[in-house]
Every structure is written in C-alpha cells, then in structure tokens.
Design a protein around this motif. Sequence first.
Motif, short mmCIF file in Angstrom:
data_model
loop_
_atom_site.label_atom_id
_atom_site.label_comp_id
_atom_site.label_asym_id
_atom_site.label_seq_id
_atom_site.Cartn_x
_atom_site.Cartn_y
_atom_site.Cartn_z
N LEU A 12 -17.15 34.44 -16.16
CA LEU A 12 -18.23 33.72 -16.86
C LEU A 12 -18.05 33.79 -18.38
CD1 LEU A 12 -21.63 34.55 -15.10
CD2 LEU A 12 -20.71 32.29 -15.59
N GLY A 13 -17.76 34.98 -18.86
CA GLY A 13 -17.60 35.17 -20.30
C GLY A 13 -16.43 34.40 -20.88
N ASN A 14 -15.37 34.27 -20.10
CA ASN A 14 -14.17 33.58 -20.57
C ASN A 14 -14.21 32.07 -20.36
OD1 ASN A 14 -12.79 35.88 -21.49
ND2 ASN A 14 -12.09 36.35 -19.43
N ASN A 15 -15.09 31.59 -19.51
CA ASN A 15 -15.06 30.18 -19.14
C ASN A 15 -16.34 29.40 -19.41
OD1 ASN A 15 -12.35 29.79 -17.62
ND2 ASN A 15 -13.16 31.74 -16.90
N THR A 16 -17.36 30.07 -19.95
CA THR A 16 -18.63 29.40 -20.22
C THR A 16 -19.17 29.89 -21.56
OG1 THR A 16 -20.13 31.04 -19.25
CG2 THR A 16 -19.14 29.43 -17.74
N ASP A 17 -20.27 29.30 -21.98
CA ASP A 17 -20.93 29.76 -23.20
C ASP A 17 -22.09 30.71 -22.90
OD1 ASP A 17 -22.66 27.91 -22.10
OD2 ASP A 17 -22.85 26.69 -23.91
N ILE A 18 -22.20 31.16 -21.66
CA ILE A 18 -23.26 32.09 -21.29
C ILE A 18 -22.96 33.47 -21.87
CG2 ILE A 18 -24.35 33.31 -19.36
CD1 ILE A 18 -24.09 30.76 -17.74
#
Length: 140
Positions: A12-18
């Motif tokens: 999530l951290g590497n692939n989204t802005d969340i």
Amino acid sequence: MREIVLALLLWLGNNTDIVIDNTYIPEIIFISPTEICKFIQEKENCSTVAFYYLKDRSIYLPDHWSKDNVVHKSILLHELVHHFQHINNINFQCPRHQEKQAYEIQFAFLEENGIDDPKKAISLGDLMHLILTNCSMTQF
C-alpha cells in the motif's frame, strides 16, 4: 498473519498515496460467511465476503480465508484500505467513493499479481461494481 498484513501495508505504501505511518494495525477476526451476513444484516442473497467494522476497528474475514490465495489477500487489502481511510480521515464525496478507491487498489494488486480480470476473480460484475462505487447510484 501479522507478516501478511505488514507485507500488504508495504505494498500500500509503495503503490498508493494512502498514509500508513504510525497507525494502528486492525485486529483480523475470522468468522463464517453466514456470520458475516448476519453481522452486516444482509439476509437475502448475501454477497459480502469480508468487512471492516469501524466500531472496533477490526477486519472480519471468512474462516476459509487462505494466506496462499492471492484473491483472498486482495480482500484483506481491500479491507485494510477502509481501515486507513478511517484512520487518515479521508473525505469522500459519498461513502460509495470509499469503495471505489478500495476496489481500484484491490484491482491494481490483483493485476500486479498476475490476475488479468480482477472483477471476474472476485466475482464482481460490471453493473454491481458501478452500483457499489458510484454516488449517483444510491437509490439501489
């Protein structure tokens, strides 16, 4: 299970802005599909396979969930997105846009893991996807 959650958080951290820094990791609770439907009060034709429960900040997964199944991992990822939407106080035009973001992230994860048709993999038809993710479809 913690290792799988942490791996999904890294994804999530590497692939989204969340934002996932300094956050509470939700408890994962396994219950039967029947219990899932009862919990969310979906009595007929229940299609819910998992959910994030805001009151106790827990993710409820079906008891047949498997860490070795990429679709199952994507379902956990989808629910983790809901958790971080809440933790980060992300505002949406309507609640259905929360689903839109979660599905977009879930589909990207599935595609990255070799699934050519993510909607088919999670048994989500185009019409149901539109209903679940479109603010103007709230009458359904």
